[in-house]
Structure formats: C-alpha cells, structure tokens
Scaffold this motif. Structure first.
Motif, PDB file in Angstrom:
ATOM      1  N   LYS A 295     -12.879 -10.695  49.781  1.00  0.00           N
ATOM      2  CA  LYS A 295     -11.783 -11.605  49.436  1.00  0.00           C
ATOM      3  C   LYS A 295     -12.356 -12.825  48.726  1.00  0.00           C
ATOM      4  CE  LYS A 295      -8.543  -9.485  52.119  1.00  0.00           C
ATOM      5  NZ  LYS A 295      -7.185  -9.064  51.732  1.00  0.00           N
ATOM      6  N   THR A 296     -11.540 -13.441  47.901  1.00  0.00           N
ATOM      7  CA  THR A 296     -11.952 -14.689  47.244  1.00  0.00           C
ATOM      8  C   THR A 296     -11.114 -15.846  47.779  1.00  0.00           C
ATOM      9  OG1 THR A 296     -10.395 -14.351  45.401  1.00  0.00           O
ATOM     10  CG2 THR A 296     -12.631 -13.482  45.138  1.00  0.00           C
ATOM     11  N   VAL A 297     -11.748 -17.004  47.894  1.00  0.00           N
ATOM     12  CA  VAL A 297     -11.091 -18.188  48.461  1.00  0.00           C
ATOM     13  C   VAL A 297     -10.977 -19.261  47.386  1.00  0.00           C
ATOM     14  CG1 VAL A 297     -11.182 -19.964  50.233  1.00  0.00           C
ATOM     15  CG2 VAL A 297     -12.036 -17.651  50.736  1.00  0.00           C
TER      16      VAL A 297
ATOM     17  N   ARG B 284     -25.363 -13.652  50.321  1.00  0.00           N
ATOM     18  CA  ARG B 284     -23.981 -13.870  49.914  1.00  0.00           C
ATOM     19  C   ARG B 284     -23.785 -15.300  49.422  1.00  0.00           C
ATOM     20  NH1 ARG B 284     -21.952 -12.108  54.066  1.00  0.00           N
ATOM     21  NH2 ARG B 284     -21.277 -13.965  55.197  1.00  0.00           N
ATOM     22  N   HIS B 285     -24.453 -16.269  50.054  1.00  0.00           N
ATOM     23  CA  HIS B 285     -24.337 -17.661  49.598  1.00  0.00           C
ATOM     24  C   HIS B 285     -24.951 -17.841  48.218  1.00  0.00           C
ATOM     25  CE1 HIS B 285     -24.047 -19.032  54.083  1.00  0.00           C
ATOM     26  NE2 HIS B 285     -22.901 -18.608  53.603  1.00  0.00           N
TER      27      HIS B 285
ATOM     28  N   ASP C 226     -26.077 -13.354  55.085  1.00  0.00           N
ATOM     29  CA  ASP C 226     -25.384 -14.591  54.735  1.00  0.00           C
ATOM     30  C   ASP C 226     -26.095 -15.346  53.615  1.00  0.00           C
ATOM     31  OD1 ASP C 226     -23.473 -14.074  56.640  1.00  0.00           O
ATOM     32  OD2 ASP C 226     -24.384 -15.350  58.178  1.00  0.00           O
TER      33      ASP C 226
ATOM     34  N   GLU D 127     -15.234 -14.140  50.998  1.00  0.00           N
ATOM     35  CA  GLU D 127     -15.200 -13.784  52.401  1.00  0.00           C
ATOM     36  C   GLU D 127     -15.308 -12.271  52.546  1.00  0.00           C
ATOM     37  OE1 GLU D 127     -11.751 -15.311  54.332  1.00  0.00           O
ATOM     38  OE2 GLU D 127     -12.529 -17.367  54.434  1.00  0.00           O
TER      39      GLU D 127
ATOM     40  N   VAL E  11     -14.385  -9.130  54.936  1.00  0.00           N
ATOM     41  CA  VAL E  11     -13.450  -8.757  55.998  1.00  0.00           C
ATOM     42  C   VAL E  11     -13.752  -7.323  56.442  1.00  0.00           C
ATOM     43  CG1 VAL E  11     -11.032  -8.429  56.613  1.00  0.00           C
ATOM     44  CG2 VAL E  11     -11.692 -10.278  55.041  1.00  0.00           C
TER      45      VAL E  11
ATOM     46  N   VAL F  17      -6.420 -17.397  50.251  1.00  0.00           N
ATOM     47  CA  VAL F  17      -7.286 -16.227  50.150  1.00  0.00           C
ATOM     48  C   VAL F  17      -6.618 -15.164  49.274  1.00  0.00           C
ATOM     49  CG1 VAL F  17      -8.450 -14.399  51.437  1.00  0.00           C
ATOM     50  CG2 VAL F  17      -8.246 -16.704  52.433  1.00  0.00           C
TER      51      VAL F  17
ATOM     52  N   GLU G 292     -22.457 -16.681  45.810  1.00  0.00           N
ATOM     53  CA  GLU G 292     -21.418 -17.706  45.668  1.00  0.00           C
ATOM     54  C   GLU G 292     -21.868 -18.836  44.751  1.00  0.00           C
ATOM     55  OE1 GLU G 292     -19.227 -17.224  50.044  1.00  0.00           O
ATOM     56  OE2 GLU G 292     -20.832 -18.691  49.767  1.00  0.00           O
TER      57      GLU G 292
ATOM     58  N   ARG H 221     -15.465 -19.680  47.370  1.00  0.00           N
ATOM     59  CA  ARG H 221     -16.425 -18.835  48.091  1.00  0.00           C
ATOM     60  C   ARG H 221     -15.819 -17.450  48.237  1.00  0.00           C
ATOM     61  NH1 ARG H 221     -13.956 -21.780  52.184  1.00  0.00           N
ATOM     62  NH2 ARG H 221     -13.088 -20.516  53.886  1.00  0.00           N
TER      63      ARG H 221
END
Length: 431
Positions: A272-274, A238-239, A235, A256, A258, A289, A242, A254
């Motif tokens: 995925k992108t948000v 990944r942050h 995490d 995601e 899946v 998403v 981002e 951010r």
C-alpha cells in the motif's frame, strides 16, 4: 560488470553485432568509468534509435541469452529475497533473421564479463531444426582470465591445460544441452567453483526489464514488481526504497506492507502507499492509504525499478532496461541515470534504450556512452556508438542527431501522403 556482448542472426540483427561497454581514453567525465581487472568500462550506455529500428531486439537478445544459459543450470530455484524467475520475467521468443533469401539456421552468442576478480568469456553456437522447435549445440567455449576451461566442437570436449583431470570423466555432451549446464551438475573442484560464480552472476548481477513486462504490470499484474521477502520483512531495506520514492517527489510518503493471508506456512502480502491529507490552508491533517493500483502508471513504473536500482548499486552488476523513459518525466529519467553516473558508484552499470532525446547531450554522457541502432532498407539492424562516428567532444549531440547527422532517426519518405491525408482528414471534420 558487463564488458561486451556479441551475437549474430537474432531477430532483425543478421550480421555479427557487438554491444561494447569498454571505455575509450577520453579525458572528460572520468567518473563515468569503472576499472575492472585489465579493463575499463562505462557506467551507463544509452541506446537511441527510431521506432522499429531494433532497440528492443537488442535487449531481447540479451534476455534470450541469459535465460537460455540459466535454464540449463541444475535447480535454479529462487532467490532468497525474490520470487521465481518465471514470475519475474516474460518469455521472449527466439527468432532468426527472416528477411534474407539465403536462410541461415545458425545463431551465435558470446558474453565477456567481470565478476569475483575474474574476467569470463563464454559463448556458444546453435543450429535450429524443425521450424525452431529443436536445436543442436555446434560450438561452446569458456575462458577465465584468457585461460581456456573448455572448448566444445559438436559433442567433443577439449579441456584447458589446468582442467584436464577434472573434466576427464565428463568428456561428452548431449547435442541439445549446453556443456556448462552439465558441469553445474557433475563438475567438481575448480571447474565447479567457476560455474557457481557464473551462475551467481546471472542470478543476482544481470537483470533485465522489458517495456513489455512493465507494461503488463502497470494496471494489471502488479505483484511481481513489488514482491520479495526482503521488501516485506526487512525494515531497513524497505526504508531505503522509501527514500528513493520520496526523492522522486511523486507524493508518496511511505509504503506499507499488509499481510493478506497464509497458505502452508507461506505468507502473502500486499503493498500500500501512504499519502498526506491536507486542509484548506495546506497543513497536514492526516494520512490516506491507497492500493498500488491507484497510483499513476509512471509512478508504478518508477517503483518497479527501485529494487533493481538498489540491488545493482549495492551489490554490483548490470541493470538493462528497455524504454527506460516511457511514462517517466525527463527530470526523473535523468535522476535515474545520475544515480549510476555518480562518482560513488563503483560497481554498477545501467544500459537502456530510449526515445527521450532530452538525455542526448554532452553534459550527461561521454561519446562512448551513447549508441545508436539503425535499420537498413533490407531490414537489417546495426548498432554503433558516437565514438565510432568520430564525433568531437564539443559537438551539439542533440541538434546533430535530430538533423540526421548520426542516422538512426525516422525518415518520413512521402510528405505528399501526409499532406493529402491531413487535407482529407480535416476536410471530413469540417463538413
């Protein structure tokens, strides 16, 4: 850190060619220089030149050398946080210079780099047979801090003074195999320690991205650019990715991860992108998403680079990119270069080719950070730096380059052809 790379007779480069990252004693932009051992190297190296001048062939030579060496190692396996090298990289075809009546089937490579408090010098000479399908290793050498570990002439091995006892039982090599690969399997003691260090450098600290590779990923095989256990399961990592995405102001809030399915205890994911959803007054009212394939090609290209940025800046090493600025806005390209030139970067280098001359200015680069690739009328590529041309520090880099003062620009040979072609074209359109 990469100090120097030398090669001969590869693709459009016929003669000995040297990519030299050593910094000169300029007084400007000292924060663009890294001190490593007894050397000082530049953090960034921008390579400019006309289409078909040989810029991509230079990157191809680096990649071929790395792949050729790494594929000789025993059980290269996978990086713990990455997919296999076969999935990460495209295959580059080796090619000798072909535009000379005097055929030369020999090819030479050498690298000088610094890692684990040691400066390594490694190289080899190959001779190709049977229409490039077979080869023999003619020469090979390895030094650590200027002290010989071994030197090879055909199948005969000469050990350095400090390694005679360790190499005594490994005194021969197959003509079609690098001795460094044999040492990876049979070596022990200090020799094996050196080989493991070199292997680790190529595996984690020497990364190349091709325009061809990213092009194939843009709207098709996107998964390699966004694969990796670390991206999926860490995490914090990944942050950090981002943060780089948001800093680029490309509209992604951010990402995601899946989980799509599992197979024999192996997990498969999709990225995925948000994005935020806005009402008519501009207020945020929700989120939407998207599949990664729905993003623009420039966004996908930038996101494909991010992990290499983070890995090289955090772990050290060199990141080499063919056509860094393709499909990227000049401001975003400058942001990438600035990351590496930042005074807090003390262990990472960026080497890139580009046609984006907006970066070609003395506010961005030192003279030893700018190189040009040009091609002669005989089809031979050459590389030289702005420092080689003895350019003054207060020169107008961009203006002088576009005027042809430094070479390495397209030359339109027949303006009459263009005029006639334009007249024919517009005449047809207006009929």
């Amino acid at each position: 850190m990469l100090i120097q790379f030398r090669f001969k007779n590869f693709a459009s480069f016929k003669e000995e060619t040297i990519l030299d990252l050593r910094a000169l004693s300029y007084k400007d932009k000292k924060n663009h220089v890294l001190k490593i051992g007894n050397n000082k190297v530049v953090k960034t190296h921008g390579i400019f030149g006309a289409n078909a001048s040989g810029k991509s062939n230079l990157v191809s030579a680096l990649y071929f050398f790395e792949s050729f060496v790494f594929n000789q190692f025993y059980n290269d396996g996978k990086r713990e946080d990455d997919i296999s090298r076969d999935e990460r990289k495209v295959s580059i075809k080796n090619s000798l210079f072909r535009l000379s009546s005097e055929a030369d089937n020999r090819q030479e490579f050498e690298i000088l780099f610094y890692t684990n408090n040691t400066t390594y010098q490694y190289g080899f000479t190959l001779e190709f047979h049977n229409n490039m399908q077979e080869y023999s290793v003619l020469e090979e050498w390895l030094l650590a801090n200027d002290r010989q570990i071994f030197e090879r002439a055909y199948n005969r091995i000469s050990a350095g003074r400090d390694y005679v006892s360790e190499l005594k039982s490994i005194s021969k090599a197959r003509e079609d195999r690098l001795y460094i690969g044999i040492l990876d399997y049979f070596g022990e003691g200090k020799v094996k320690s050196h080989i493991d260090t070199i292997k680790k450098y190529f595996k984690y600290n020497f990364n190349i991205y091709f325009e061809l590779y990213v092009e194939s990923s843009v709207k098709g095989l996107i998964s390699p650019a966004f694969s990796g256990k670390k991206l999926y399961e860490d995490d914090d990592y990944r942050h950090k990715v981002e943060e780089f995405i948001r800093a680029a102001d490309i509209g992604i809030k951010r990402i995601e991860v899946v989980l799509t399915h599992t197979d024999d205890d192996r997990k498969f994911y999709r990225i995925k992108t948000v994005h935020d959803v806005y009402d008519l007054e501009g207020g945020i009212v929700g989120e939407e998403v998207f599949d990664i394939e729905d993003e623009s090609s420039g966004t996908i290209r930038y996101m494909a680079f991010i992990r290499s940025f983070l890995d090289s800046i955090n772990n050290g090493g060199v990141f080499i990119v063919d056509e860094l600025t393709a499909r990227l806005h000049p401001v975003l390209a400058k942001f990438i270069v600035d990351l590496y030139q930042n005074e807090y970067n003390n262990k990472a280098q960026l080497i890139f080719t580009t046609h984006d001359v907006s970066l070609l200015n003395r506010d961005q680069f030192r003279r030893d950070e700018i190189a040009f690739v040009d091609k002669t009328v005989q089809g031979e590529s050459t590389i030289y730096t702005m420092a080689d041309l003895k350019v003054r520090s207060d020169a107008s880099f961009l203006k002088d380059y576009l005027s042809g003062k430094y070479g390495a620009v397209p030359i339109i040979k027949d303006a009459e052809v263009l005029k006639t072609g334009a007249e024919d074209l517009y005449g047809t359109i207006n009929q």
